[in-house]
Design an enzyme around this catalytic site. Structure first.
Site, mmCIF file in Angstrom:
data_model
loop_
_atom_site.group_PDB
_atom_site.id
_atom_site.type_symbol
_atom_site.label_atom_id
_atom_site.label_comp_id
_atom_site.label_asym_id
_atom_site.label_seq_id
_atom_site.Cartn_x
_atom_site.Cartn_y
_atom_site.Cartn_z
ATOM 1 N N GLY A 117 0.825 -1.204 0.000
ATOM 2 C CA GLY A 117 0.000 0.000 0.000
ATOM 3 C C GLY A 117 0.856 1.249 0.000
ATOM 4 O O GLY A 117 2.087 1.188 -0.011
ATOM 5 N N ASP A 160 -1.130 10.949 16.419
ATOM 6 C CA ASP A 160 -1.785 10.663 15.142
ATOM 7 C C ASP A 160 -2.551 9.346 15.223
ATOM 8 O O ASP A 160 -2.401 8.459 14.381
ATOM 9 C CB ASP A 160 -0.753 10.618 14.016
#
Length: 834
Positions: A500, A617
């Site tokens: 990915g 995050d």
């Protein structure tokens, strides 16, 4: 607009500029410097200075101090017989090719996005240049096919491309068609600025369009909306920006706005390269003096068989405050998006861009419109700039060439070094073969002692900084992996093992010499992260180990590479399993266990070491699943150490839209409770299986956290639960889970729970789910009455907090199979609990 403050751009720290080579765009994009190569004046031995670029005559090949270039089969140099003063001296000469020929440029052997400009001007000469028909290709991509340089305006033609390649010699081929010839006046080849054209984060327009696996972007239009034409001298990297007047469908629908008193308030140093100041200091807005408001529409002729990447530039110079103006943007009348500056920037007059990938349309015309939104009383809309780039899918065959016929000093030296590098590779291969026969555990391998591959510096950038700016202990060097070994593990980054793409770069599946499966994350050009994030990731993961944190196997920083090697997580990201129709859907019990695991990993970060770590995050893409669906928190590039005495860290706001703690966003004061807020958003994402920000929904439903809490307060939460699990959830489990999410999402961070409390509540929700199972739709109503189940009155056990501390501390000492927080429930008296 008088209240807008001036903006000062701070100079880049000189040492950082020294450390980072501008030819590697996957390093800090803010370190980008104006290039000094390659600018070629073709068909001449004279150098031409054109708008602060020194174009070197191509007959002086190899003369650049910063590198070398050369051409093969040089053809014929021709001069303009008139040498009209209306054009730059750059167009007084050209080089003609009667057979295939090429220019080759010495470049870094790293993945780099190049900006390529080809200049053509059919001036008067014995050979009529306007009759030339030819192809142009570069590094395996066909750029121009059956091209002819006819221009009715008697002006130069400039063709501009963005392409990503990895090669030590960047070649541009000119191939005449049949009995014709090819020519070129000037060439520009340099690493592109950090404009970060990316398909990954772009909105899709036309669902059936499939982006080519290998593609080049060609600039078709670059428009300064509401402003004058901008010549290359007015742009940081010499781009042309046309006016929008000729593309407006109905001119009286728009008026021009201007704001020249200050520079735009750029939110990052990267964004300064997106467009010149002048683009953001002018705009077209709706003509509110018309009796009836109408959308503003621009029409562009495009290739009807190709897809396009559209970048819209916005800078709110017309509003009195940030969150009062919302408007719609339309593309081809079948796509619309509601836009508000509040979602992208933190102040007025701050530029931002939105990208769209637009599929092909038979009409060959692309219409782009802006108009008022029905969700606000302020009826206006604005646009500052537009870029339209064609997505080209054309591979070209590059013939093999014998470069021994081309002599220049830099190339001869390079050949000698290449021989030495080949010898090094052979020696390295011998040692790798020996290592293959004696595999070692991944955690204890001495990769850092292997011979370095290639000509990169042996100096490690990772030893320069820590998460707080102090020197990194030398023991981290034990995690260093050679680039050669990573190439072997990934089969030279074969696209077939690509897992990915993320903000940092591509992720590949690999197998180490000892058979260990790993995930290899390699930084790419134009990525949103850079050297500090790379260093932070290594610093954090080299010091911590926990069952619910992804383990770092090693890293590589040779030859300007930034590569991280992790344990391989078989099942991918939590986000994949929430949204992907190609993966089995997770049951409610699995989702609860995944949330508990992720919360345990975050709890260890916050409390499991002498100085806690704030992730900064937390999101569903940063929670990975192993083959048993065990959750592990990943991606620590934005992490910060907790302060020793203070309650918060003052820092620039970073994170992901939709997950970002609003209190942190307003105050710029980071605490552990900021992670708690983000995790609360993840809980809702797991429950509802919808994106945290969906611009296609009505405004009141756009933000998942806000929408879900409104539904909960109205007693309608069950209506937005993922339909796949709606029939599985015990009502009491749902109630406890939603209460936990609501506590995490409190506006006041001090009211949010600690992660240890979140774990406890989620474990409780799991126990409630297992205590009484709701009946399936096909079951008889008398078989089970789950609604009769009463939520037990269970009080918090005083020793629970210390239980978590002991569990996590055990992990520090080397116990990689730490128990989950389920031990807490050994102290509870719940009927039928395990």
């Amino acid at each position: 607009m008088e209240k807008l403050q001036s903006h000062t751009i701070h100079p880049v720290f000189p040492l950082l500029l020294f450390l980072l080579q501008f030819t590697s765009l996957h390093l800090l994009s803010s370190a980008y410097d104006l290039p000094d190569k390659y600018f070629i004046n073709c068909g001449s031995n004279e150098n031409v200075n054109d708008i602060s670029r020194n174009f070197t005559g191509d007959e002086n090949s190899g003369s650049l101090s910063s590198g070398s270039f050369f051409f093969r089969k040089p053809g014929t140099a021709v001069k303009d017989s008139n040498q009209s003063g209306n054009t730059s001296t750059l167009y007084y000469t050209a080089r003609i090719f009667s057979e295939q020929s090429s220019y080759a440029f010495e470049t870094e052997d790293v993945t780099t996005t190049y900006l390529v400009r080809l200049h053509f001007f059919a001036f008067s000469s014995p050979t009529d240049l306007s009759t030339a028909v030819f192809d142009v290709s570069a590094s395996g991509f066909l750029l121009l096919h059956n091209f002819t340089a006819k221009n009715s305006g008697n002006l130069p033609l400039i063709k501009e491309f963005f392409l990503t390649t990895r090669t030590a010699k960047f070649r541009i081929y000119f191939t005449p068609k049949e009995s014709s010839f090819a020519f070129v006046n000037a060439i520009e080849v340099f690493p592109a600025p950090p404009v970060n054209f990316s398909f990954d984060g772009a909105n899709r327009v036309g669902r059936d369009y499939k982006i080519p696996s290998s593609s080049v972007l060609q600039t078709i239009y670059r428009i300064n909306v509401g402003g004058a034409k901008i010549e290359p001298a007015g742009d940081t990297v010499w781009r042309n920006w046309d006016t929008d007047e000729s593309y407006l469908r109905t001119k009286d629908t728009a008026t021009t706005s201007q704001f020249y008193s200050d520079r735009p308030l750029y939110q990052s140093e990267d964004s300064e390269y997106a467009a010149p100041d002048l683009v953001y200091q002018t705009a077209k807005e709706m003509n509110t003096n018309r009796s009836r408001l109408s959308n503003i529409t621009w029409s562009f002729d495009v290739n009807k068989t190709a897809g396009h990447l559209v970048r819209a530039h916005f800078c709110d110079i017309i509003s009195i405050s940030l969150n009062v103006l919302w408007f719609n943007m339309y593309i081809n009348s079948n796509f619309s998006q509601e836009i508000g500056s509040y979602f992208y920037v933190t102040q007025l007059a701050a530029p931002f861009t939105i990208d769209y990938v637009v599929g092909s349309y038979d009409s060959g015309v692309m219409n782009i419109s802006i108009g008022p939104s029905n969700t606000t009383t302020e009826k206006n809309a604005f646009l500052n700039g537009l870029e339209i780039l064609e997505i080209m899918d054309g591979l070209a065959f590059n013939p093999k060439e014998n470069d021994q016929s081309k002599i220049s000093i830099p190339i001869v030296v390079g050949s000698a070094l290449g021989g030495f590098a080949l010898l090094s590779i052979l020696v390295g291969g011998f040692f790798l073969f020996r290592r293959r026969r004696q595999p070692k555990p991944a955690e204890h391998s001495s990769w850092g002692h292997l011979p370095a591959h290639g000509g990169g510096s042996s100096h490690s950038r990772v030893t320069e900084l820590t998460i707080n700016g102090s020197p990194v202990p030398n023991l981290i060097l034990g995690l260093k992996i050679s680039f050669a070994e990573i190439q072997l593990a990934t089969k030279n980054f074969n696209p077939k093992v690509l897992l990915g793409r993320g903000g940092f770069g591509n992720v590949y599946k690999g197998t180490l010499l000892n058979g260990t499966k790993v995930a290899v994350k390699r930084s790419s050009p134009g990525s949103g992260q850079g050297l500090p994030e790379f260093q932070t990731e290594i610093m954090v993961l080299s010091k911590i180990r926990h069952r619910h944190l992804v383990s770092l196997i090693g890293y590589c920083d040779e030859r300007s590479e930034m590569i991280l090697v992790y344990e391989f997580m078989e099942k991918g990201t939590l986000r994949d399993h929430i949204y992907s129709p190609d993966l089995p859907r997770l049951t409610w019990k699995q989702r609860l266990e995944i949330c508990i695991g992720a919360a345990s990993g975050l709890h260890y970060l916050h409390k499991g070491s002498s100085r806690g770590i704030i992730h900064r995050d937390v999101k569903s893409t940063n929670i990975l699943l192993d083959e048993n669906h065990v959750a592990k928190v990943a991606d620590f590039g934005l992490s910060k150490s907790s302060p020793l005495e203070e309650t918060h860290v003052s820092t620039n706001v970073k994170g992901t839209l939709g997950y970002l703690d609003p209190e942190y966003f307003r105050s710029q004061q980071l605490t552990e409770k900021s992670d708690v807020y983000s995790f609360g958003v993840v809980l809702l994402e797991v429950l509802c299986a919808r994106p945290v920000i969906d611009n296609l929904l009505p405004r009141d439903q756009m933000n998942l956290a806000e929408w879900a809490m409104k539904c909960k307060h109205k007693g309608l939460l069950e209506e937005i639960v993922d339909p796949f699990i709606k029939g599985q959830i015990n009502p009491n489990s749902l109630r406890k889970f939603s209460e936990t999410a609501e506590k995490c999402l409190q506006e006041d961070g001090s009211l949010r729970p600690a992660m240890s409390d979140v774990i406890w509540d989620l474990e409780y929700a799991l126990q409630l789910q297992q205590t009484a199972v709701p009946r399936e739709p096909h079951e008889d109503s008398t078989a089970m009455d789950s609604s009769a189940f009463i939520l037990p009155d269970v009080r918090r056990v005083p020793s629970i907090e210390s239980t978590f501390e002991r569990d996590d501390t055990a992990v520090v000492s080397g116990d990689f199979s730490s128990s989950t927080a389920s031990e807490v429930f050994s102290q509870l008296n719940i009927d039928n609990a395990r």
